[in-house]
Write an enzyme that holds these catalytic residues in place. Structure first.
Site: not given
Length: 456
Positions: A150, A179, A213-214, A238
């Protein structure tokens, strides 16, 4: 070796001349059985040696190219970090999507920047959802593999100045670097490495990079599930820990929203005329505090609450939110039922109580296909003299790998990215540079070997 085996089958003039032999001595009786035994043995040994060389050579090539790819990967990582791409920053997400799409297109993929219309609206879903980048590379084989990561981060626009890209020793720091911008860079340079090896034995190699995604992937969860259902293997990028752990299970993430409606009144002159929503909310939260079952990985924790408007007014409304985690989808179903049963027991009969439960992300559960692929990954790491952990029990975090696993029968492996630390921190997010070469080697081999039928 092939030339030697071919030469061994040609007539040999043992007199040392180029002339064909015109006379042969009668064969001795014992020569035929010896020849029939030795020739297959020599051929067998030759083929075994050729196979060993053939297997060793690609592995050596992959490792050498992975070392050459380290600096280009760092350059890509720098460029990605310099683009701010918070989950609600649509301009930033469009910019980084164009950057990713351009690089994948240069590598020969059929690339599209996608916009979603299928949005699963959660309590905090923004009006607009960022794009996704999809690239498909067609090969000559049959294996179908998808690589996911992502491009959105948790950071607000303007925070880049406080956490720019920088290298300090064996660590590369930056906003969202662990991330999950490292995951994007690792995917891009794995594809580049496969191109340099001229490896196309897969059927299709698909890349999907989403921009939400977050915030629990409200716009792209259905696309992830649909595409993953068509694949033999899903690799999610990830970040990993310092030991390079691969994860076969992740926690499901849920949210509970409790709303109490009461009645306002003057808190000093006529409190009895009101229905105190704060009292009822407190009662509800307290009676729900023991719904966690830590022994089976189910957790429910009330974390946010709000009530009232003025000190001297009985609050007419109160709300609370809870975070929920589970290792099995069935546990969320049971939790939702328990919440609905609890609100029937009220402290104030005249109050009205509602509870809503959202599955923001389902759990990822290990299966045999995932175990087989991850086990092969451990063996690949051993070729580099490195050990690797494979975690089959979730530790609390949830990822898009869970959406990928909903309908697929294939392997789903999480944690394929670089080793890192400090995700979601304001000034300490980094990846370990010394994990780049091992991870590129691992990822490339994890695509090559299943494509060649070496993983069952």
């Amino acid at each position: 070796m092939l030339r030697l085996l071919t030469a061994a089958k040609q007539p040999v003039n043992r007199r040392g001349t180029d002339r064909p032999r015109t006379h042969r001595s009668p064969p001795m009786p014992q020569s035929r059985p010896i020849r029939s035994f030795v020739r297959p043995l020599v051929a067998s040994l030759g083929l075994a040696f050729a196979a060993t060389v053939a297997n060793a050579a690609p592995a050596a090539d992959v490792r050498a190219l992975a070392q050459q790819e380290q600096q280009p990967l760092l350059d890509t990582l720098r460029d990605l970090v310099q683009i701010e791409s918070g989950s609600k920053d649509i301009d930033g997400l469009n910019q980084i999507a164009a950057r990713i799409a351009g690089q994948l297109k240069q590598l020969g993929g059929a690339v599209d920047i996608l916009q979603t219309t299928d949005i699963y609206r959660l309590d905090d879903t923004p009006e607009k959802i960022g794009p996704a980048v999809q690239a498909v590379f067609k090969g000559t084989g049959s294996a179908k593999i998808i690589l996911i990561a992502h491009m959105d981060t948790v950071y607000l626009k303007g925070m880049l100045k406080d956490q720019p890209f920088r290298i300090d020793g064996d660590k590369a720091y930056g906003l969202g670097i662990a991330d999950d911008k490292q995951g994007i860079a690792t995917i891009i340079h794995t594809v580049a490495l496969l191109q340099k090896l001229n490896f196309k034995d897969y059927g299709t190699l698909t890349v999907l990079i989403n921009g939400d995604e977050e915030i629990s992937s409200p716009g792209w969860r259905s696309t992830i599930t649909r595409l993953a259902a068509e694949q033999d293997t899903v690799f999610s990028f990830e970040g990993s820990d310092a030991n390079g752990t691969l994860r076969l299970a992740t926690s499901g993430i849920g949210s509970a929203y409790l709303t109490v409606h009461g009645k306002s009144s003057h808190a000093g002159a006529r409190p009895e005329g009101g229905v105190n929503a704060l009292y009822e909310l407190s009662h509800q939260v307290l009676q729900m505090k023991d719904l966690s079952k830590p022994e089976q990985g189910l957790k429910l924790n009330w974390t946010v609450s709000k009530s009232g408007t003025n000190r001297n007014v009985i609050p007419a409304e109160a709300t609370a939110q809870a975070d929920a985690r589970a290792l099995k989808v069935a546990d969320f179903d049971e939790l939702e039922k328990a919440l609905q049963d609890k609100i029937k027991n009220r402290l104030l009969p005249d109050s009205k109580v509602d509870v809503k439960f959202e599955v923001r992300r389902p759990p990822l559960e290990a299966n045999d296909a995932s175990r087989s692929v991850a086990g092969h990954g451990k063996a690949i790491y051993q070729e580099l003299g490195l050990s690797m952990n494979v975690a089959e029990r979730a530790t609390g975090g949830g990822t898009d790998a869970a959406f990928a696993a909903l309908k697929t029968k294939g392997a789903v492996v999480e944690g394929m990215g670089l080793s890192g630390f400090g995700a979601h921190s304001n000034d300490a997010e980094y990846v370990q540079i010394n994990s780049i070469v091992p991870r590129l080697y691992l990822t490339t081999r994890m695509i090559m070997d299943p494509s060649d039928g070496k993983v069952k």
